[in-house]
Design an enzyme around this catalytic site. Structure first.
Site, PDB file in Angstrom:
ATOM      1  N   HIS A  40      21.565  -8.319 -13.762  1.00  0.00           N
ATOM      2  CA  HIS A  40      20.411  -8.821 -14.522  1.00  0.00           C
ATOM      3  C   HIS A  40      20.721  -8.784 -16.017  1.00  0.00           C
ATOM      4  O   HIS A  40      21.330  -7.831 -16.508  1.00  0.00           O
ATOM      5  CB  HIS A  40      19.178  -7.976 -14.223  1.00  0.00           C
ATOM      6  CG  HIS A  40      17.929  -8.493 -14.864  1.00  0.00           C
ATOM      7  ND1 HIS A  40      17.282  -9.629 -14.407  1.00  0.00           N
ATOM      8  CD2 HIS A  40      17.216  -8.051 -15.929  1.00  0.00           C
ATOM      9  CE1 HIS A  40      16.222  -9.850 -15.160  1.00  0.00           C
ATOM     10  NE2 HIS A  40      16.162  -8.913 -16.093  1.00  0.00           N
ATOM     11  N   GLU A  44      -8.942 -10.400   4.140  1.00  0.00           N
ATOM     12  CA  GLU A  44      -9.060 -10.461   5.605  1.00  0.00           C
ATOM     13  C   GLU A  44      -7.979 -11.328   6.241  1.00  0.00           C
ATOM     14  O   GLU A  44      -7.682 -11.174   7.423  1.00  0.00           O
ATOM     15  CB  GLU A  44     -10.433 -11.007   5.995  1.00  0.00           C
ATOM     16  CG  GLU A  44     -11.585 -10.037   5.786  1.00  0.00           C
ATOM     17  CD  GLU A  44     -11.919  -9.251   7.049  1.00  0.00           C
ATOM     18  OE1 GLU A  44     -11.366  -9.584   8.112  1.00  0.00           O
ATOM     19  OE2 GLU A  44     -12.718  -8.319   6.957  1.00  0.00           O
ATOM     20  N   ARG A  99      -5.627  -1.623   4.303  1.00  0.00           N
ATOM     21  CA  ARG A  99      -5.514  -2.952   3.701  1.00  0.00           C
ATOM     22  C   ARG A  99      -5.166  -2.733   2.228  1.00  0.00           C
ATOM     23  O   ARG A  99      -6.037  -2.640   1.376  1.00  0.00           O
ATOM     24  CB  ARG A  99      -6.824  -3.723   3.866  1.00  0.00           C
ATOM     25  CG  ARG A  99      -6.703  -5.202   3.570  1.00  0.00           C
ATOM     26  CD  ARG A  99      -8.002  -5.913   3.883  1.00  0.00           C
ATOM     27  NE  ARG A  99      -8.231  -6.052   5.312  1.00  0.00           N
ATOM     28  CZ  ARG A  99      -9.430  -6.167   5.865  1.00  0.00           C
ATOM     29  NH1 ARG A  99     -10.509  -6.128   5.107  1.00  0.00           N
ATOM     30  NH2 ARG A  99      -9.552  -6.305   7.170  1.00  0.00           N
TER      31      ARG A  99
END
Length: 664
Positions: A106, A438, A622
């Protein structure tokens, strides 16, 4: 026995990396590069040509992470995979093909200046030092442990081209020293990056070269040298024309003139926010001749006192017109309030009620009509045609309705919103669509990534997934339209909370979010029901944080959000529903209004089927990855969960007190 490598490479640094591997005696099993883009000025060496000279197999796949390519690379059984300025992110399955390590070179001193175009960005920001870093590749771009670094000094006269030459030489030196050791030892010590020092910069576009004369002259000088030839150049409008500036110097004085004022034409010197800029070379328009500053002044008719202004800027700037369907909802009313604080926006909104936006209706740039998106289609089509940005926020988004009214969820959330998307296609309008966390369903990833995580739902008889798949299907339709030119951004909220989230009346019929249900139990003195024990974890996000992210998506600086999917959530605010209830209880007991409500009735564990009905299915966690939000809009959430809970609780307790007053 030789050390086998598969190489991903492009640009001069790609050539340097490949040559260094050959010089170190590595066996190059295959090289992957890019076909040159005819729209890009090619001033750098060709990896493909270098491969041809050495008889090395070279490929330029559109997607190197495709299973077919991963399988082929796996069969090559490389000891190492190297990436040298390759422009695509390599996925986990591909990186796993390396028996010993996958390494990337990089062009900065990581962890600073992760991302794209680091050599340009360090100049834009006036840095005095940069470098090159060899690091292990991980799922996140430029974030793996550091194997080796070499520093490069930046002089005050360096341009992007001269700095690139320095970086090329530094890369050659670093690889010449490191690669033989790596081949001999198989591994080298690696140091984890310090995330607290990490910075990320995105792709630059020609539009980023626009000169703002209100900035200090040193800042503009840095911009000019960062994007001068062979890059597109820094530029400014002069009347109806474009002036590209290739070279300049800084004068510390502005002679007291306003920014953008020509101080002299021999030399061509222009006042800035601090000091002034002497333009020494440039050109008129994209196809003009390279001219001296003095000749440019004659070409443009610039004399002392002239203004470097765009004619369009002299006219009043029209506000961006934003159409919000579902403006009275939780996101809609908070977003309207946020945008109206900025005089650049005019809001047009529709909803079936107006209680949450009453505080906004007197504002001159807020226009509201009460209506139903399934009925008032002519009004909607007209305003989509009239507005610049469309947010279709109307949806049924409460879990109990997914099993109680699945067809209504599909009709509203998918069918009605599809009509709106098609109007956006018809009139070529930008749509910012609310996807949902969801859609990830029962994904097993530790952090849900917009671009790589699988979207997994349950069997057909689990109707709770109808909301998820309705949203997912619209995501896919919008994405497909995007391939045909539709401007869009998909945003995925993760459990946003705050005042005006729901109404207590909605909670009474079970049609509300979890925290509203919990607060209702506290208000009415009934046991807090914990579905399946409340072990499910969610990442809760303060609506103020969420709306700030959404406002930045609407702003869409430099077009960075075009065609993107962005999670908006707070991974640091993860808590189970039980923990949410316990914190609510703690703050409820300490609230000044506590004495107006019944005693706490305790927690009660209930089965999900008895609460939601048949067809329900839950997920254990989640958690969002917010890397896209960080790099595209520079957003990170900052409000702690306890503060969000406190604000939300206070709002609903005061609503409950108002209900009591109305009943008296």
């Amino acid at each position: 026995m030789s050390t086998k490598a598969v190489v991903f490479a492009y640009h001069d640094i790609g050539c340097v990396g490949l040559q260094a591997l050959l010089d170190a005696g590595y066996e190059i099993a295959a090289v992957f590069t890019h076909a040159d883009d005819p729209r890009e000025k090619t001033f750098f060496g060709s990896v493909a040509q270098l491969c041809a000279r050495h008889g090395i197999a070279v490929h330029a796949p559109e997607d190197p992470n495709h299973p077919l390519w991963v399988e082929r690379i796996g069969k090559l059984a490389p000891d190492f995979i190297f990436s040298f300025y390759y422009r695509q992110l390599l996925g986990d399955s591909l990186l796993a093909c390396a028996k010993k390590a996958a390494l990337n070179l990089h062009g900065s001193l990581l962890p600073r200046y992760r991302g794209r175009a680091p050599a340009n960005w360090v100049l834009v920001n006036g840095e005095s030092e940069t470098g090159v870093t060899l690091h292990q590749m991980v799922k996140r771009a430029d974030a793996g442990p550091i194997v080796a670094q070499q520093r490069v000094s930046i002089s005050a006269t360096d341009t992007a081209l001269t700095l690139h030459g320095k970086l090329r030489d530094a890369a050659a030196d670093l690889l010449c020293e490191t690669l033989p050791l790596l081949a001999a030892q198989g591994q080298l010590p690696a140091t984890p990056q310090d995330e607290s020092r990490a910075t990320y910069f995105g792709r630059r576009t020609p539009a980023d070269g626009l000169i703002d004369w209100s900035l200090p002259a040193t800042q503009l000088y840095n911009l000019i040298r960062a994007v001068t030839q062979p890059y597109p150049g820094a530029f400014c409008p002069v009347g109806d024309n474009k002036l590209i500036v290739w070279a300049a110097s800084v004068d510390t004085s502005s002679n007291g003139e306003a920014p953008g004022t020509v101080i002299s034409h021999e030399p061509l010197r222009i006042a800035c926010g601090e000091g002034s800029l002497v333009i020494t070379a440039g050109q008129r328009g994209d196809n003009g001749l390279y001219l001296s500053g003095e000749q440019l002044a004659r070409e443009f008719g610039l004399v002392a006192g002239s203004q470097m202004l765009d004619k369009a800027k002299r006219r009043s700037v029209r506000r961006t017109r934003v159409l919000i369907l579902g403006v009275n909802g939780f996101i809609g009313n908070h977003l309207s309030e946020r945008l109206l604080q900025d005089d650049r926006y005019e809001i047009y909104g529709m909803d079936i009620g107006s209680d949450a936006i009453e505080r906004l209706r007197a504002k001159p740039n807020f226009h509201f009509i009460e209506g139903d998106i399934s009925i008032h289609t002519e009004w909607i089509e007209y305003h989509i045609k009239k507005c610049d940005v469309v947010l279709p926020l109307v949806a049924i988004a409460t879990p109990i309705e997914y099993t109680r009214n699945p067809l209504r969820v599909f009709e509203l959330d998918f069918e009605e919103n599809l009509k709106i998307v098609r109007y956006c296609v018809k009139y070529n309008k930008r749509v910012i669509f609310p996807s949902t966390s969801e859609v990830y369903g029962m994904c097993q990833d530790a952090n849900f990534n917009e671009d790589t995580s699988n979207l997994i739902v349950g069997p057909i008889n689990k109707q709770r997934w109808i909301y998820s798949v309705s949203k997912q299907l619209l995501d896919r339709v919008i994405w497909a339209y995007g391939q045909k030119g539709l401007q869009f951004t998909l945003f995925r909220p993760f459990n946003w909370m705050g005042p005006r989230l729901d109404r207590l009346d909605s909670a009474r019929i079970g049609s509300s979010r979890a925290i509203t249900q919990l607060i209702l139990h506290l208000v009415e003195g009934t046991p807090i029901r914990l579905v399946d024990g409340g072990a499910q974890k969610r990442c809760f996000t303060d609506v103020v944080d969420g709306i700030e992210a959404l406002a930045r998506i609407i702003e869409n600086r430099d077009g960075r959000c075009n065609g993107q999917i962005i999670n908006i959530g707070n991974p640091d605010n993860e808590a189970s529903i039980r923990q949410l209830g316990e914190e609510l209880l703690r703050q409820f007991e300490a609230h000044p209004l506590r004495g107006h409500f019944p005693p706490f009735a305790g927690f009660r564990e209930v089965e999900s089927q008895s609460f939601y009905g048949k067809g329900y299915q839950d997920v254990s966690h989640r958690t969002p990855s917010i890397d896209n939000a960080k790099k595209l809009i520079g957003w990170t959430p900052g409000i702690e969960l306890s503060e969000t809970i406190g604000k939300t609780l206070d709002f609903f307790l005061r609503e409950a007190m108002a209900e009591k007053a109305d009943q008296c």
